[in-house]
Design a protein around this motif. Structure first.
Motif, mmCIF file in Angstrom:
data_model
loop_
_atom_site.group_PDB
_atom_site.id
_atom_site.type_symbol
_atom_site.label_atom_id
_atom_site.label_comp_id
_atom_site.label_asym_id
_atom_site.label_seq_id
_atom_site.Cartn_x
_atom_site.Cartn_y
_atom_site.Cartn_z
ATOM 1 N N THR A 138 1.519 -11.981 -2.184
ATOM 2 C CA THR A 138 0.189 -11.924 -2.782
ATOM 3 C C THR A 138 0.298 -11.694 -4.285
ATOM 4 O O THR A 138 1.297 -11.166 -4.785
ATOM 5 N N LYS A 139 -0.740 -12.094 -4.987
ATOM 6 C CA LYS A 139 -0.770 -11.900 -6.434
ATOM 7 C C LYS A 139 -0.742 -10.413 -6.785
ATOM 8 O O LYS A 139 -0.096 -9.999 -7.751
ATOM 9 N N TRP A 140 -1.461 -9.612 -5.990
ATOM 10 C CA TRP A 140 -1.472 -8.171 -6.250
ATOM 11 C C TRP A 140 -0.067 -7.577 -6.166
ATOM 12 O O TRP A 140 0.325 -6.744 -6.989
ATOM 13 N N GLY A 141 0.711 -8.009 -5.179
ATOM 14 C CA GLY A 141 2.072 -7.508 -5.042
ATOM 15 C C GLY A 141 2.922 -7.825 -6.251
ATOM 16 O O GLY A 141 3.683 -6.978 -6.749
ATOM 17 N N HIS A 142 2.780 -9.044 -6.771
ATOM 18 C CA HIS A 142 3.521 -9.412 -7.984
ATOM 19 C C HIS A 142 3.044 -8.585 -9.173
ATOM 20 O O HIS A 142 3.849 -8.212 -10.042
ATOM 21 N N TYR A 143 1.770 -8.295 -9.228
ATOM 22 C CA TYR A 143 1.244 -7.423 -10.288
ATOM 23 C C TYR A 143 1.884 -6.035 -10.212
ATOM 24 O O TYR A 143 2.243 -5.447 -11.239
ATOM 25 N N VAL A 144 2.005 -5.505 -8.996
ATOM 26 C CA VAL A 144 2.565 -4.164 -8.818
ATOM 27 C C VAL A 144 4.011 -4.129 -9.303
ATOM 28 O O VAL A 144 4.424 -3.200 -10.029
ATOM 29 N N TYR A 145 4.802 -5.127 -8.927
ATOM 30 C CA TYR A 145 6.186 -5.183 -9.401
ATOM 31 C C TYR A 145 6.229 -5.327 -10.927
ATOM 32 O O TYR A 145 7.061 -4.707 -11.604
ATOM 33 N N SER A 146 5.328 -6.123 -11.469
ATOM 34 C CA SER A 146 5.316 -6.362 -12.907
ATOM 35 C C SER A 146 4.985 -5.102 -13.696
ATOM 36 O O SER A 146 5.686 -4.737 -14.637
ATOM 37 N N LEU A 147 3.919 -4.405 -13.305
ATOM 38 C CA LEU A 147 3.523 -3.217 -14.069
ATOM 39 C C LEU A 147 4.511 -2.080 -13.871
ATOM 40 O O LEU A 147 4.672 -1.232 -14.756
ATOM 41 N N GLY A 148 5.211 -2.064 -12.725
ATOM 42 C CA GLY A 148 6.248 -1.062 -12.540
ATOM 43 C C GLY A 148 7.448 -1.327 -13.419
ATOM 44 O O GLY A 148 8.100 -0.401 -13.902
ATOM 45 N N GLY A 149 7.743 -2.618 -13.655
ATOM 46 C CA GLY A 149 8.860 -2.960 -14.517
ATOM 47 C C GLY A 149 8.573 -2.710 -15.978
ATOM 48 O O GLY A 149 9.410 -2.168 -16.710
ATOM 49 N N ASN A 150 7.376 -3.079 -16.429
ATOM 50 C CA ASN A 150 6.999 -2.862 -17.834
ATOM 51 C C ASN A 150 5.483 -2.923 -17.918
ATOM 52 O O ASN A 150 4.900 -4.010 -17.948
ATOM 53 N N ARG A 151 4.856 -1.771 -17.972
ATOM 54 C CA ARG A 151 3.393 -1.699 -17.967
ATOM 55 C C ARG A 151 2.791 -2.376 -19.193
ATOM 56 O O ARG A 151 1.818 -3.138 -19.080
ATOM 57 N N ALA A 165 4.062 -4.660 -21.280
ATOM 58 C CA ALA A 165 4.242 -6.105 -21.269
ATOM 59 C C ALA A 165 3.334 -6.768 -20.233
ATOM 60 O O ALA A 165 2.800 -7.859 -20.467
ATOM 61 N N SER A 166 3.137 -6.103 -19.109
ATOM 62 C CA SER A 166 2.243 -6.643 -18.081
ATOM 63 C C SER A 166 0.814 -6.713 -18.595
ATOM 64 O O SER A 166 0.103 -7.698 -18.367
ATOM 65 N N VAL A 195 -3.628 -4.015 -15.000
ATOM 66 C CA VAL A 195 -2.760 -2.903 -14.628
ATOM 67 C C VAL A 195 -3.538 -1.756 -13.980
ATOM 68 O O VAL A 195 -3.038 -1.100 -13.056
ATOM 69 N N VAL A 196 -4.748 -1.481 -14.460
ATOM 70 C CA VAL A 196 -5.512 -0.350 -13.925
ATOM 71 C C VAL A 196 -5.880 -0.587 -12.470
ATOM 72 O O VAL A 196 -5.630 0.254 -11.590
ATOM 73 N N SER A 197 -6.465 -1.739 -12.187
ATOM 74 C CA SER A 197 -6.884 -2.015 -10.812
ATOM 75 C C SER A 197 -5.687 -2.185 -9.885
ATOM 76 O O SER A 197 -5.720 -1.755 -8.726
ATOM 77 N N ALA A 198 -4.600 -2.798 -10.391
ATOM 78 C CA ALA A 198 -3.421 -3.010 -9.549
ATOM 79 C C ALA A 198 -2.787 -1.689 -9.147
ATOM 80 O O ALA A 198 -2.456 -1.475 -7.975
ATOM 81 N N GLN A 199 -2.628 -0.768 -10.106
ATOM 82 C CA GLN A 199 -2.016 0.512 -9.765
ATOM 83 C C GLN A 199 -2.966 1.393 -8.958
ATOM 84 O O GLN A 199 -2.533 2.139 -8.080
ATOM 85 N N THR A 200 -4.248 1.309 -9.233
ATOM 86 C CA THR A 200 -5.221 2.076 -8.443
ATOM 87 C C THR A 200 -5.176 1.647 -6.983
ATOM 88 O O THR A 200 -5.199 2.491 -6.069
ATOM 89 N N LEU A 201 -5.104 0.345 -6.746
ATOM 90 C CA LEU A 201 -4.998 -0.158 -5.375
ATOM 91 C C LEU A 201 -3.692 0.287 -4.718
ATOM 92 O O LEU A 201 -3.652 0.521 -3.505
ATOM 93 N N ALA A 202 -2.629 0.402 -5.520
ATOM 94 C CA ALA A 202 -1.357 0.882 -4.979
ATOM 95 C C ALA A 202 -1.506 2.303 -4.440
ATOM 96 O O ALA A 202 -0.986 2.629 -3.360
ATOM 97 N N PHE A 203 -2.229 3.156 -5.155
ATOM 98 C CA PHE A 203 -2.432 4.525 -4.687
ATOM 99 C C PHE A 203 -3.427 4.580 -3.526
ATOM 100 O O PHE A 203 -3.309 5.450 -2.660
ATOM 101 N N CYS A 204 -4.383 3.665 -3.504
ATOM 102 C CA CYS A 204 -5.265 3.572 -2.338
ATOM 103 C C CYS A 204 -4.461 3.201 -1.095
ATOM 104 O O CYS A 204 -4.686 3.750 -0.001
ATOM 105 N N PHE A 205 -3.523 2.285 -1.258
ATOM 106 C CA PHE A 205 -2.661 1.885 -0.148
ATOM 107 C C PHE A 205 -1.815 3.070 0.309
ATOM 108 O O PHE A 205 -1.654 3.303 1.521
#
Length: 352
Positions: free
Chosen positions: A186-199, A201-202, A209-219
């Motif tokens: 999923t696109k969200w999963g790629h976003y999560v890997y991207s912002l974890g690697g370099n916020r 640059a992402s 980055v805000v919504s992607a990481q927020t969803l990660a904590f919701c998960f």
């Protein structure tokens, strides 16, 4: 890289599967020295006991890949078990399950907003959230357990079997598959890997980055809630002081599985081997009557060996990448010759 007619082929790197190799070696050794360990009932028990923390570790995996972690998963699990126990008696079990899951997602949302949008340190945010949740829970229950009506949950968590294996283990595998699909397909999963690697640059690349990481904590909160419901099914009561070891155990599982503490790296399937490895070691040491004072030393040694193997694999990968980057230009006669300055002038091309 080893070439073949079908194109480049990656060489087999045994260190890439180091955690799985370690699991197999430990299981074989324990089977050889302990008849009790290799019994079917004991192996089934190992799968059942470690499925719950494995589910919590899947949520921690996503949060760690995003560049954070959550120290409140234990408090969330305990709160969900207490709340679901009370609701199951006063209303119904289905409502209790839905309410428990919603509660976990809500706390995960609070953590995500504070960390992703407020840019507050994940350690301080989740540590404070754990303290708040635990305090509220103790006040509401007077630190007393809450008895629930959890026939269905008890069937799944404790007594249910399918093809000879505990049902909770299949719940765990389903969670792993869902997590893998979300993170890899999923696109969200790629976003999560991207912002974890370099916020930064992402963000500059257009990643939300805000919504992607927020969803990660919701998960992560959702998985902690699933763990809390299964914990309620195991014991039949909501215990406010339960699940205190979940945060550090889940983080340890992820680190053993090769998830970077800085984020951006990790494979969820390796968390299965890591969770089972820790569970197998604990189970084997108990069956061998090893002193409880010695057990932490043995467990810590296994963790160090597993992490060392992962680090060796990473360094080999980095060295191979750097070696490829330093590869010299093709020699004369290779068909990729670089023209001399005189040849560039004669052809009208700019001189380089």
């Amino acid at each position: 890289m080893a070439k073949s007619e079908g194109g480049p082929r990656r060489r087999f790197d045994p260190w890439r599967f180091g955690i799985w190799i370690a699991l197999v070696v430990v299981v074989v050794l324990l089977m050889a020295v302990s008849a009790s360990f290799r019994s079917t009932s004991n192996l089934t028990n190992v799968l059942q006991q470690n499925s719950l923390i494995g589910i919590v570790a899947c949520g921690m995996f996503v949060m760690m890949v995003s560049g954070g972690f959550d120290l409140s998963v234990g408090a969330v699990g305990a709160l969900v078990s207490v709340a679901a126990a009370a609701i199951s008696v006063d209303v119904s079990v289905p409502v209790a399950i839905l309410a428990g899951l919603a509660l976990g997602v809500f706390i995960g949302l609070l953590n995500g907003v504070l960390i992703a949008k407020g840019r507050i340190n994940a350690f301080m945010t989740t540590f404070a959230m754990a303290s708040v949740v635990t305090g509220v829970m103790f006040i509401a229950t007077s630190a007393s357990p809450v008895v629930g009506n959890v026939g269905f949950l008890q069937q799944v968590s404790l007594f249910g079997t399918f093809i000879g294996l505990p049902e909770v283990f299949f719940v765990y595998i389903a969670v792993v598959v869902v997590t893998w699909v979300l993170m890899r397909r999923t696109k969200w999963g790629h976003y999560v890997y991207s912002l974890g690697g370099n916020r930064d640059a992402s963000f500059l690349s257009g990643v939300p980055v805000v919504s992607a990481q927020t969803l990660a904590f919701c998960f992560g909160g959702f998985m902690a809630a699933v763990g809390g419901l299964l914990l309620l099914g195991e014991s039949g009561i909501g215990q406010p002081s339960s699940a205190t070891d979940w945060p550090l155990t889940a983080i340890a599982i992820c680190v053993i599985a090769g998830v970077s503490l800085q984020g951006g790296e990790g494979r969820v399937q390796d968390t299965v081997a890591a969770a089972l490895l820790l569970g197998v070691v604990d189970n084997g040491l108990n069956l061998l009557n090893v002193s409880p004072y010695v057990q932490p030393t043995v467990t810590g040694t296994v963790i160090l060996i597993a992490v060392a193997g992962d680090q060796i694999s990473r360094r080999r990968s980095v060295s191979a990448t750097r070696a490829g980057a330093r590869k010299p230009l093709p020699a004369s006669g290779s068909g990729l010759e670089v023209p001399t300055p005189d040849e560039q002038v004669a052809s009208g091309a700019p001189v380089t």
